[in-house]
Design an enzyme around this catalytic site. Structure first.
Site, short mmCIF file in Angstrom:
data_model
loop_
_atom_site.label_atom_id
_atom_site.label_comp_id
_atom_site.label_asym_id
_atom_site.label_seq_id
_atom_site.Cartn_x
_atom_site.Cartn_y
_atom_site.Cartn_z
N CYS A 152 0.79 -1.23 0.00
CA CYS A 152 0.00 0.00 0.00
C CYS A 152 0.83 1.28 0.00
CB CYS A 152 -0.92 0.02 1.22
SG CYS A 152 -2.02 -1.37 1.31
N ARG A 187 15.42 1.34 2.44
CA ARG A 187 15.39 0.14 1.60
C ARG A 187 14.74 -1.02 2.36
NH1 ARG A 187 20.28 0.41 -0.67
NH2 ARG A 187 21.34 -1.19 0.56
N SER A 188 13.72 -0.72 3.12
CA SER A 188 13.00 -1.76 3.85
C SER A 188 12.25 -2.64 2.87
CB SER A 188 12.01 -1.14 4.84
OG SER A 188 10.96 -0.49 4.15
N ALA A 271 8.02 9.02 6.35
CA ALA A 271 8.32 8.70 7.75
C ALA A 271 7.32 9.42 8.65
CB ALA A 271 9.74 9.14 8.08
N GLY A 272 7.21 8.94 9.88
CA GLY A 272 6.31 9.59 10.83
C GLY A 272 6.79 10.96 11.24
#
EC number: 1.5.1.15
Length: 313
Positions: A152, A187-188, A271-272
């Site tokens: 997603c 690069r997760s 990112a958060g």
């Protein structure tokens, strides 16, 4: 989209992705209403992490508003595997969502594969990721009736880039981003790597950065394949030559120096915490958050899986 015309012409400003999210959610809502569908999601939350709790609330509210039955279950992580298997076997459940991390590391990777690929609305199972990396579009091969789902968050960013008008649709499929350079600082396996593959599949040269170094992703010689290569290009050089910069480092202490970013660059932050100073919008195009589009893609994936399942009956 017309909403972004002025920002794109000026090549600077802040992008609110709400119109993009609303467009896709409206599509979902119309399909559900038109076909009298009753899709159901079961979501599992094991963490007391406030970010995960907030995201689960936002997801539930959006789904319920758009005609999707959303069942959120607070469970112990040691019970999660059995509960996922139970949901896999329940014909009334069309999508399964797990809020990660649960255990972290390989144990979470294992849980991602416990979720049936036919109900994996996040697209995180090995089969779904394999299909993505090999540009396989259908789960049923040559029959080509059951579309694959894509993770997603990467899909959300592709849709944002597309709706900002960056894709050149006059070019052949697989070349819509030809001539574009993208740098992704992440690069997760959940976001950064699949996103690099997707953008490379569309013709971009992608610099994929993590703590272990930089890898270049490009489209391979054969259609639908990805070529990866090592490089001596530094992080600073990659960022400075990028048309699109995508940031996803989950630390408030990580900030990209704005001086490295060229004027007019599209900077997308997933990112958060914001990985760049907000003042970058004075010379570039900043997309500070993407969460609303991610939820819209979750709904879109659910309908795809729902349609695949009802076609079996």
């Amino acid at each position: 989209m017309e909403e972004y015309k002025e920002i794109m012409q000026n090549k600077k400003g802040k992008v609110d992705v709400t119109p993009i999210a609303n467009f896709f959610r409206e599509e979902v809502k119309q399909q559900i209403t038109k076909n009298c569908w009753k899709p159901r999601v079961v979501a599992f939350l094991t963490s007391d992490d406030q970010g995960a709790i907030d995201y689960s609330k936002w997801t539930k509210l959006a789904c319920q508003k758009d005609g999707i039955e959303f069942i959120l279950k607070r469970v112990e992580r040691v019970d999660l595997e059995d509960l996922i298997i139970e949901a896999n076997n329940d014909s009334c459940v069309h999508g399964i969502l797990v809020y990660y991390p649960v255990f972290g590391g390989m144990m979470d990777s294992y849980l991602q594969d416990v979720v049936s690929p036919t109900k994996d609305i996040e697209g995180l199972s090995t089969q779904n990721r394999f299909n993505l990396y090999h540009n396989i579009r259908f789960m049923d091969g040559e029959t080509a009736t059951k579309k694959c789902v894509i993770p997603c968050t990467p899909l959300a960013m592709v849709k944002i880039i597309d709706n900002l008008g960056i894709y050149d649709k006059s070019l052949a499929m697989g070349e819509h981003l030809k001539g574009k350079t993208v740098t992704i600082v992440n690069r997760s396996e959940i976001v950064g790597r699949p996103l690099a593959a997707m953008l490379a599949n569309d013709g971009a040269i992608v610099y994929s950065i993590d703590i272990n170094g930089i890898i270049i992703f490009q489209s391979g010689k054969r259609h639908g394949t990805i070529k990866m290569s090592e490089t001596n290009v530094t992080r600073e050089e990659a960022i400075s030559k990028s048309d699109i910069l995508i940031l996803g480092v989950p630390s408030p202490n990580y900030k990209v120096n704005s001086d490295l970013i060229q004027d007019g660059t599209i900077v997308i932050n997933f990112a958060g915490c914001l990985n760049v100073d907000e003042s970058i919008q004075e010379k570039s195009i900043l997309v500070p958050t993407i969460g609303k589009v991610t939820i819209a893609m979750l709904e879109r994936n659910l309908l795809r899986l729902f349609n695949n399942q009802i076609s079996n009956k």
